[in-house]
Motif scaffolding. Structure first.
Motif, PDB file in Angstrom:
ATOM      1  N   HIS A 286      25.629 -10.124   2.270  1.00 45.82           N
ATOM      2  CA  HIS A 286      26.349 -10.786   1.317  1.00 45.82           C
ATOM      3  C   HIS A 286      26.957  -9.562   0.383  1.00 45.82           C
TER       4      HIS A 286
ATOM      5  N   HIS B 138      22.129  -6.446   4.213  1.00 43.56           N
ATOM      6  CA  HIS B 138      20.801  -6.755   5.087  1.00 43.56           C
ATOM      7  C   HIS B 138      20.892  -5.439   6.104  1.00 43.56           C
TER       8      HIS B 138
ATOM      9  N   GLU C 241      16.867 -11.329  -1.980  1.00 42.15           N
ATOM     10  CA  GLU C 241      16.983 -12.894  -1.794  1.00 42.15           C
ATOM     11  C   GLU C 241      15.758 -13.193  -1.019  1.00 42.15           C
TER      12      GLU C 241
HETATM   13 ZN    ZN Z   1      20.692 -13.457   3.669  1.00 43.14          ZN
END
Ligand code: ZN
Ligand code: MLT
Length: 462
Positions: free
Chosen positions: A372, A379, A418
């Motif tokens: 993101h 990631h 997250e």
């Molecule tokens: Zn994610």
């Protein structure tokens, strides 16, 4: 029933369902990390808040550790029960309780799947805008426990922004109603926010009142091909300047190849090293012109080498699949996952440093980058080679994470954007939180969970 304590649990909470079959222990004792061998004492499935309270009170009386459990789609080991804990599954508590049209809130039980929350909101002509690929399997309570993010954070923020009120059972066995769904409330500490992101270490979220909002305007989805990593943040700036972005996600060709091997449709004839999928509001000529202007400006600068724009909902879904299918496509490699973030302003320097660092540190493994990027969240999935022992693989990856954590500390970022800290990132918490902060967190835990029974060993050791 193998353990004699379990009969006393059923006496304390007669409405409870208990599971002790080996297949159930295995199923409920693990999450999507697949790294630890599940070994829970049993699985308790309450049907009411009173049942949950009775379980927590029983656990305090018998000093039994509890692992609150939603859909177990977590990627940090936060829902793993590998040490004889009682798993407290919210699976049976999965209903919507109340919709308030004036407040535009929906009150739900914690075990309700995120997708069911989306559907319940849609039935009222509204949306719950937190969204990500595991929507069908994860439970709303789990998303609250990890302050989950996902693909629409750039527009709507994290889970935290959408929680108007919570009902929790603390680790001491008390039921607390937090914030009463008020918009304005300056009457002391906001305990609701302590529970959001606490990963089940302070108590159990049993009900949540979530805010709903208007459905988004019509949108288009665009897939962009990028010639290099260095231009990524320039493309982001060019699009954000001209458009109201609903999403801005990045992935490498390596990620794409795995998703294509999993059955997705190839978007371009040529291979490009990097891709962005972005969604933005349209609906009038000015907005559509702005989208073309952003694309053309990037083409002129040489920051984008190709692009495709969705012509239908089906095509939009196809483009999204290229990004949303990555986790599933990689699952068979039991990836070692990094989920890091820095401020957007720090992103260019951090990305350059990380690319150099990982290029050197991981010559032996396939490394898949995506994320993101519009939220400063990257990631990095390292794939375990077939045949390699998981323990060896993790040991090698952790050496690299130590370097990554040092870099995050320098760039004032976070080791978990997250996914949560859980077991996976516990050893790196200090790269993100100061020793004083961690001491305060421990103090808070002692108040709400005096015997240290709530998800012990997750987030930090007590
Ligand atoms: Zn994610
Ligand atoms: C995603 O955004 O797809 C997941 O959070 C990332 C992952 O599976 O590592």
């Amino acid at each position: 029933m193998s353990d004699p304590r379990l009969q006393t649990l059923l006496d304390a909470a007669p409405g409870l369902r208990l599971k002790t079959d080996p297949a159930d222990l295995e199923h409920y004792g693990r999450d999507w990390t697949r790294r630890w061998t599940p070994a829970p004492l049993a699985i308790a499935l309450p049907a009411t808040v009173e049942d949950v309270q009775a379980v927590v009170q029983w656990a305090n009386a018998h000093r039994v550790a509890l692992v609150p459990s939603g859909g177990r789609t977590g990627l940090s080991g936060g829902a793993v029960a590998a040490n004889g804990e009682l798993v407290l599954s919210l699976e049976r508590m999965n209903q919507a309780i109340d919709f308030n049209a004036v407040d535009r809130t929906l009150t739900v039980q914690a075990g309700m799947p995120l997708e069911a929350v989306h559907n319940a909101a849609r039935e009222q002509g509204l949306v719950y805008p937190v969204d990500f690929a595991s929507r069908g399997s994860c439970a709303i309570g789990g998303t609250i426990a990890t302050n989950a993010g996902g693909i629409r954070v750039i527009r709507y923020g994290n889970t935290r922004e959408w929680i108007a009120g919570l009902k929790v059972v603390t680790g001491a066995g008390d039921v607390l109603e937090l914030n009463r769904a008020l918009i304005k409330n300056s009457s002391g500490y906001d305990l609701r926010h302590l529970f959001i992101g606490s990963e089940g270490t302070l108590g159990v979220v049993v009900e949540a009142t979530v805010r709903l909002t208007d459905p988004p305007p019509p949108t288009n989805v665009m897939l962009l091909a990028l010639p290099s990593f260095e231009v990524l943040m320039q493309v982001f700036a060019a699009f954000r300047e001209r458009l109201q972005l609903e999403a801005f996600e990045f992935f490498t060709d390596c990620a794409l190849q795995h998703v294509l091997a999993h059955g997705a449709q190839k978007p371009f004839d040529e291979v490009h090293p990097y891709y962005v999928v972005t969604e933005f509001a349209i609906g009038d000529e000015a907005k559509e012109a702005a989208a073309m202007a952003a694309f053309e400006a990037c083409m002129e600068q040489g920051w984008v080498s190709d692009g495709v724009i969705s012509q239908s909902d089906a095509q939009a879904a196809q483009l999204w699949r290229l990004r949303e299918g990555i986790t599933e496509a990689l699952a068979r490699y039991v990836p070692y996952k990094n989920d890091v973030s820095v401020r957007i302003s720090a992103m260019p320097a951090f990305l350059a440093e990380t690319q150099a660092l990982l290029g050197e540190a991981y010559p032996q493994f396939e490394v898949v980058w995506f994320g993101h990027i519009g939220d400063g969240n990257l990631h990095i999935n390292v794939l375990k080679p077939d045949g390699m022992e998981n323990a060896d693989f993790v040991t090698q990856c952790e050496q690299v994470t130590t370097l990554l954590a040092a870099s995050l500390k320098r760039h004032q970022g976070s080791i978990s954007a997250e996914h949560g800290i859980g077991l996976v990132k516990k050893g790196y918490l200090e790269s993100t939180r100061s020793a004083d902060e961690i001491a305060v967190m421990r103090g808070i835990k002692r108040v709400l969970d005096p015997h240290g029974l709530m998800n012990p060993g997750k987030l930090f050791d007590t």
